[in-house]
Design a protein around this motif. Structure first.
Motif, mmCIF file in Angstrom:
data_model
loop_
_atom_site.group_PDB
_atom_site.id
_atom_site.type_symbol
_atom_site.label_atom_id
_atom_site.label_comp_id
_atom_site.label_asym_id
_atom_site.label_seq_id
_atom_site.Cartn_x
_atom_site.Cartn_y
_atom_site.Cartn_z
ATOM 1 N N THR A 33 0.844 -1.203 0.000
ATOM 2 C CA THR A 33 0.000 0.000 0.000
ATOM 3 C C THR A 33 0.879 1.254 0.000
ATOM 4 O OG1 THR A 33 -1.504 -1.245 1.405
ATOM 5 C CG2 THR A 33 -1.944 1.116 1.181
ATOM 6 N N GLY A 34 1.877 1.271 0.900
ATOM 7 C CA GLY A 34 2.770 2.421 0.986
ATOM 8 C C GLY A 34 3.584 2.600 -0.279
ATOM 9 N N ALA A 35 4.071 1.489 -0.822
ATOM 10 C CA ALA A 35 4.900 1.555 -2.030
ATOM 11 C C ALA A 35 4.110 2.128 -3.201
ATOM 12 C CB ALA A 35 5.426 0.167 -2.377
ATOM 13 N N LYS A 36 2.801 1.777 -3.272
ATOM 14 C CA LYS A 36 1.958 2.337 -4.332
ATOM 15 C C LYS A 36 1.861 3.846 -4.187
ATOM 16 C CE LYS A 36 -0.926 -1.533 -5.297
ATOM 17 N NZ LYS A 36 -2.000 -2.280 -4.656
ATOM 18 N N GLU A 37 1.702 4.315 -2.933
ATOM 19 C CA GLU A 37 1.665 5.755 -2.686
ATOM 20 C C GLU A 37 2.978 6.395 -3.127
ATOM 21 O OE1 GLU A 37 0.716 6.550 1.401
ATOM 22 O OE2 GLU A 37 -1.146 5.384 1.282
ATOM 23 N N GLY A 38 4.090 5.684 -2.889
ATOM 24 C CA GLY A 38 5.400 6.185 -3.288
ATOM 25 C C GLY A 38 5.512 6.331 -4.794
ATOM 26 N N LEU A 39 4.944 5.364 -5.494
ATOM 27 C CA LEU A 39 4.981 5.391 -6.958
ATOM 28 C C LEU A 39 4.216 6.604 -7.491
ATOM 29 C CD1 LEU A 39 6.323 3.441 -8.890
ATOM 30 C CD2 LEU A 39 4.138 2.312 -9.223
ATOM 31 N N ILE B 48 12.387 5.786 -3.185
ATOM 32 C CA ILE B 48 11.143 6.373 -2.682
ATOM 33 C C ILE B 48 10.095 5.291 -2.465
ATOM 34 C CG2 ILE B 48 9.191 7.870 -3.301
ATOM 35 C CD1 ILE B 48 11.113 9.892 -4.311
ATOM 36 N N VAL B 49 9.951 4.404 -3.441
ATOM 37 C CA VAL B 49 8.956 3.339 -3.330
ATOM 38 C C VAL B 49 9.270 2.442 -2.122
ATOM 39 C CG1 VAL B 49 8.020 1.290 -4.461
ATOM 40 C CG2 VAL B 49 8.339 3.383 -5.769
ATOM 41 N N LEU B 50 10.553 2.116 -1.942
ATOM 42 C CA LEU B 50 10.950 1.273 -0.818
ATOM 43 C C LEU B 50 10.652 1.948 0.523
ATOM 44 C CD1 LEU B 50 12.685 -1.306 0.106
ATOM 45 C CD2 LEU B 50 14.505 0.350 0.404
ATOM 46 N N TRP B 51 11.070 3.207 0.671
ATOM 47 C CA TRP B 51 10.914 3.879 1.967
ATOM 48 C C TRP B 51 9.464 4.197 2.300
ATOM 49 C CZ3 TRP B 51 14.075 2.998 5.477
ATOM 50 C CH2 TRP B 51 15.452 2.921 5.240
ATOM 51 N N LEU B 112 8.425 14.362 1.618
ATOM 52 C CA LEU B 112 7.321 14.454 0.658
ATOM 53 C C LEU B 112 6.019 13.984 1.291
ATOM 54 C CD1 LEU B 112 9.169 13.125 -2.521
ATOM 55 C CD2 LEU B 112 8.338 15.449 -2.167
ATOM 56 N N LYS B 113 6.121 12.933 2.097
ATOM 57 C CA LYS B 113 4.948 12.388 2.792
ATOM 58 C C LYS B 113 4.419 13.413 3.807
ATOM 59 C CE LYS B 113 2.399 8.817 3.314
ATOM 60 N NZ LYS B 113 1.296 8.629 2.461
ATOM 61 N N ALA B 114 5.328 14.088 4.497
ATOM 62 C CA ALA B 114 4.920 15.124 5.452
ATOM 63 C C ALA B 114 4.159 16.239 4.737
ATOM 64 C CB ALA B 114 6.147 15.691 6.163
ATOM 65 N N MET B 115 4.660 16.638 3.571
ATOM 66 C CA MET B 115 3.987 17.690 2.797
ATOM 67 C C MET B 115 2.587 17.236 2.394
ATOM 68 S SD MET B 115 5.942 20.329 2.596
ATOM 69 C CE MET B 115 5.598 21.390 1.204
ATOM 70 N N GLU B 116 2.461 15.960 1.991
ATOM 71 C CA GLU B 116 1.174 15.397 1.598
ATOM 72 C C GLU B 116 0.177 15.485 2.756
ATOM 73 O OE1 GLU B 116 1.908 11.698 -0.753
ATOM 74 O OE2 GLU B 116 0.189 10.972 0.401
ATOM 75 N N GLU B 117 0.648 15.137 3.968
ATOM 76 C CA GLU B 117 -0.223 15.179 5.150
ATOM 77 C C GLU B 117 -0.589 16.625 5.504
ATOM 78 O OE1 GLU B 117 -1.651 12.688 6.547
ATOM 79 O OE2 GLU B 117 -0.595 11.129 5.426
ATOM 80 N N LEU B 118 0.387 17.539 5.381
ATOM 81 C CA LEU B 118 0.118 18.942 5.691
ATOM 82 C C LEU B 118 -0.890 19.521 4.699
ATOM 83 C CD1 LEU B 118 3.691 20.340 6.509
ATOM 84 C CD2 LEU B 118 1.820 19.936 8.110
#
Lengths: 173, 193
Positions: A33-39, B48-51, B112-118
């Motif tokens: 799920t997270g990896a898809k968001e990353g993509l 990015i996908v991994l993290w 980037l994830k933090a920005m998405e949440e903000l």
């Protein structure tokens, strides 16, 4: 220190997955799920990266900065400024890889333990590529009105570079 | 503002090369640099996908929230506009921690994830919120405790004491971050009056 930097990521990954499994999280499914968001994230930032890399690189190719600096050199030499550090200071907010290349040249020409070598190291380590970070982070969520963000970012860079100069002089002067 | 900088970089490059007769370099560059941008994306993509995948596990298990609670005393002072239990705080804390440790490849996806949440709490989607700007100030000042790339290069060039610049870097980055945060705080305070 080398061992520490090699072990930190494996431990981090192990701990997160271990803790997740302990809390009965479906770790594999959650990862996907997270990896898809990353993509999707990469898809959103791709245009920003192409736009910035393109503009910064043709700017570097034009050697405009060297032109301006060679024009300013006689004045700056009289003022006792270390000229060789200027391209680095000016490019720091725009391109991380360009300043890294300049730092490498400084190490070759003056050695890493010279004053200018230590100054370059401190500048490289003390601040990040402001314009790239702003473009990337705001671009990823579609914010176009960045208000005072750039002003504050560049101000922090300037203060960092001035501080780097004073601190390096104090420590190794 | 980014619009102006982006256009200026390109205008200066093309006009200056025309004057100095260097236009063939730019001509080649226009085509190759789009490709180097694409290569950079390809390099970033797996990381990015991994993290984001790994961090989703940390988020679901509640680990991320625990971590942000640990840093809450500092974070709530820095980001007064964010609720204490906001998801963004966990990612902000992780981003800062990764930056500090010199783990640049992990820091970017967290940021980037933090920005998405903000952005979820942002009333005007095309305009930066106060919290976003504070977060970016911290990021552009690049709070790094161990500048790994610099040290590696110093070792390569035969420095007698490659790590001696850690302390000067920490001091300089502290001054840079504090000045940025002070100016940010000052502008926000003046706007409220």
């Amino acid at each position: 220190m080398k061992i520490l930097s090699q072990i930190i990521i494996p431990i981090f990954v192990f701990f997160i997955i271990f803790y997740g499994a302990k809390k009965h999280v479906k770790v594999y499914d959650t990862f996907l799920t997270g990896a898809k968001e990353g993509l999707i994230m990469v898809f959103h930032i791709a245009p920003t990266i192409i736009a910035m890399v393109f503009a910064v690189n043709i700017f570097l190719d034009s050697h405009f900065l060297e032109g301006v600096l060679s024009f300013l050199t006689p004045i700056l030499t009289k003022l006792n400024m270390p000229i060789d550090i200027l391209p680095m200071a000016l490019l720091r907010p725009i391109s991380g890889s360009a300043t890294l290349a300049i730092m490498n040249d400084i190490f070759i020409n003056f050695g890493p333990d010279s004053f200018i070598g230590r100054l370059a190291s401190t500048i490289q380590g003390c601040t990040d590529t402001t314009i790239y970070v702003l473009a990337l982070y705001f671009g990823s969520i579609g914010v176009t009105k960045t208000r005072y963000a750039l002003k504050v970012g560049l101000f922090a860079d300037l203060m960092g570079i001035i501080a780097a100069f004073i601190i390096t002089a104090m420590f190794f002067g | 503002m980014v619009n102006i900088i982006w256009a200026s970089l390109i205008f200066i490059a093309i006009i200056y090369s025309l004057i100095t007769g260097n236009i063939s370099t730019i001509n080649n560059g226009i085509l190759t640099h789009a490709k180097s941008g694409f290569n950079l994306i390809l390099e970033m993509l797996p990381l990015i996908v991994l993290w984001t995948g790994i961090m989703k596990i940390a988020e679901t298990s509640g680990l991320l929230e625990k971590f942000s609670k640990l840093l809450n005393p500092i974070l709530s002072k820095l980001f007064p506009s964010i609720r204490k239990d906001h998801k963004a705080l966990g990612y902000i804390a992780s981003n800062i921690a990764a930056n500090m440790l010199g783990l640049g490849s992990a820091a970017t996806p967290f940021g980037l994830k933090a920005m998405e949440e903000l952005q979820k709490d942002n009333p005007k989607k095309d305009t930066a919120s106060d919290a976003m700007i504070t977060f970016l100030v911290l990021n552009t000042a690049g709070v790094t405790l161990i500048p790994t790339t610099v040290i590696a290069l110093r070792i390569m060039h035969g420095s007698l004491n490659p790590t001696e610049i850690i302390i000067t870097s920490i001091l300089a980055t502290t001054i840079s971050s504090i000045s940025g945060l002070l100016l940010d705080h000052h502008i926000r305070k003046r706007a409220k009056k």
